[in-house]
Design an enzyme around this catalytic site. Structure first.
Site, PDB file in Angstrom:
ATOM      1  N   LEU A 131       0.816  -1.214   0.000  1.00 38.00           N
ATOM      2  CA  LEU A 131       0.000   0.000   0.000  1.00 38.00           C
ATOM      3  C   LEU A 131       0.847   1.260   0.000  1.00 38.00           C
ATOM      4  CD1 LEU A 131      -2.708  -1.064   2.610  1.00 38.00           C
ATOM      5  CD2 LEU A 131      -2.947  -0.997   0.125  1.00 38.00           C
ATOM      6  N   VAL A 147       3.810  -0.388   4.268  1.00 34.43           N
ATOM      7  CA  VAL A 147       2.493  -0.872   4.683  1.00 34.43           C
ATOM      8  C   VAL A 147       2.003  -1.847   3.621  1.00 34.43           C
ATOM      9  CG1 VAL A 147       0.123  -0.278   5.271  1.00 34.43           C
ATOM     10  CG2 VAL A 147       1.966   1.297   5.836  1.00 34.43           C
ATOM     11  N   GLY A 191       9.814   2.488   6.577  1.00 33.44           N
ATOM     12  CA  GLY A 191       9.193   1.180   6.462  1.00 33.44           C
ATOM     13  C   GLY A 191       8.192   1.100   5.333  1.00 33.44           C
ATOM     14  N   LYS A 204       5.239   2.805   0.914  1.00 32.65           N
ATOM     15  CA  LYS A 204       6.576   2.558   1.449  1.00 32.65           C
ATOM     16  C   LYS A 204       7.284   3.883   1.634  1.00 32.65           C
ATOM     17  CE  LYS A 204       8.663   1.900  -3.129  1.00 32.65           C
ATOM     18  NZ  LYS A 204       9.453   0.985  -3.989  1.00 32.65           N
ATOM     19  N   GLY A 205       8.307   3.888   2.469  1.00 36.50           N
ATOM     20  CA  GLY A 205       9.044   5.111   2.729  1.00 36.50           C
ATOM     21  C   GLY A 205      10.334   4.826   3.454  1.00 36.50           C
ATOM     22  N   THR A 206      10.958   5.880   3.947  1.00 39.08           N
ATOM     23  CA  THR A 206      12.247   5.769   4.614  1.00 39.08           C
ATOM     24  C   THR A 206      12.181   4.874   5.836  1.00 39.08           C
ATOM     25  OG1 THR A 206      12.752   8.021   3.893  1.00 39.08           O
ATOM     26  CG2 THR A 206      14.140   7.088   5.620  1.00 39.08           C
ATOM     27  N   ASP A 246       0.246  15.681  13.964  1.00 40.15           N
ATOM     28  CA  ASP A 246       0.490  15.463  12.535  1.00 40.15           C
ATOM     29  C   ASP A 246      -0.834  15.402  11.772  1.00 40.15           C
ATOM     30  OD1 ASP A 246       2.130  15.166  10.333  1.00 40.15           O
ATOM     31  OD2 ASP A 246       2.363  12.992  10.562  1.00 40.15           O
TER      32      ASP A 246
END
EC number: 2.7.11.1
Length: 385
Positions: free
Chosen positions: A38, A46, A44, A40-42, A153
């Protein structure tokens, strides 16, 4: 009321301790069928998965051990679980574990993505749709604040939607959430939702977490939903659009700022309270309830106004802890003892904003049916309409 902060503190610490003591190392593929990624990033990723034992869809959030402290993982998971009784906050399955590379927990899956996906740039949502969304988010924030917590946030990427008409939305992503009054270090960089007191680079010693920062972000979020634009790039004197707003807020000019002229007098009064320059003068998010029955846009129509009542009690807190202790965190747990969300087929997504203000910056993977809406743009030219 004076005992509430202590109760919240004890329960969160107890949940974190229990989770740490029962965190198992598992192989994901043994218990889950991965459908697709679903986001992704620095920090981790999902994944959308199906639990092989329960047969239910859920979203697994993976946090890299290299960049995530165990303490941070335990805090985010425990806060998410603690807040999940609220129907307008993303629900949890009561599953947390680790792999060789990641800390992992499961939460519900929302099939329609997040609010960011459906806001037409430079157009905004229809007023009735925006009001439905705002109403639910306000209830979620009031619930969170009643627990002496601050989200920190608030933005469209962290509001999950279950249908395109926003009849059901939920607040998510509590990686930045802290107790009110907690000291935190100053974060470099800003986003349009950052309150002016947090943008003040002359203060280097950090600050104490306060509800008013959520209120400010909530006000900016409301503007974005109704217009499809940000009111400014950053709440600093160097930003022309913010300075124009400041002059109006301080009543140095009678002219409504150019990008605010589409709003009715009633909604402008609401914005004045939500976006008060001095944080101690900002209203609570529940102020929006008093304005739901009025028109917000000069060319819009009024949505329906429904009163909602928040009930928060220590008994509810204790019940959550009892439920937690009656089950194992393992995905192999008997389904009769598992914490199940109120409805199936939900989705969770991570923030797509690259700002370092969030510990969870993700790029969303393409969906089977990609939304037709474009990305909200934040350049000065696009903001001023």
């Amino acid at each position: 009321m004076s005992s509430s902060p202590v109760v919240s503190r004890d329960i969160l610490e107890e949940l974190q301790l229990y989770t740490a003591q029962n965190l198992e190392k598992l192989e994901v593929n043994k218990y889950y069928e991965v459908i697709r990624e679903l986001g992704k990033g620095t920090y981790g990723k999902v994944d959308l998965v199906i639990h092989k034992i329960r047969g239910s869809k859920m979203a697994l959030k993976f946090l890299k051990k290299k960049s995530t402290k165990l303490k941070s993982f335990l805090r985010e998971y425990s806060i998410s679980l603690y807040l999940s009784p609220c129907p307008f906050i993303i629900n949890m399955f009561g599953i947390a574990f680790e792999t060789d590379e990641y800390y992992v927990f499961a939460q519900e899956y929302a099939p329609s993505g997040d609010l960011f996906d459906i806001i037409p740039p430079q157009v905004g949502l229809p007023e009735p749709v925006a009001k439905r969304c705002v109403h639910q988010v306000a209830i979620a924030l009031e619930y969170l604040h009643s627990k002496k917590l601050v989200h920190r946030d608030i933005k469209p990427e962290n509001i999950l939607i279950f249908d395109k008409e926003c009849r059901k939305v939920k607040l998510s992503d509590f990686g930045m959430t802290r107790r009110a009054g907690s000291p935190v270090k100053r974060v470099s960089g800003t986003i349009p939702y950052t309150a002016p007191e947090l943008c003040d680079t002359s203060k280097h010693d950090g600050f104490c977490v306060d509800y008013s920062t959520d209120v400010w972000a909530f006000g900016v979020l409301l503007f974005c939903m109704l217009t499809g634009n940000f009111p400014w790039e950053k709440a600093m004197p160097s930003d022309t659009f913010y300075e124009e707003f400041v002059r109006w807020q301080k009543r140095r000019t009678g002219a409504v700022p150019s990008q605010w002229r589409r709003f009715t007098d009633e909604s402008l009064r609401m914005f004045r309270k939500l976006l008060a320059l001095e944080q101690e003068r900002r209203c609570s998010v529940k102020e929006v309830f008093a304005h739901l029955g009025h028109r917000w846009m000069l060319d819009g129509t009024s949505g329906n106004h429904h009163q909602s009542v928040l009930n928060s009690s220590s008994e509810e807190d204790e019940l959550l802890v009892d439920r937690m202790k009656q089950q194992t965190l393992s995905p192999t747990a008997n389904t009769s003892n598992a914490i199940e969300p109120g409805s199936a087929n939900h989705f969770t997504s991570m923030s797509t904003n690259s700002s370092v203000s969030s510990t969870n910056s993700y790029e969303r993977s393409a969906r089977d049916s990609p939304p037709t809406s474009r990305i909200l743009v934040t350049t000065p030219i696009e903001i001023c309409v």
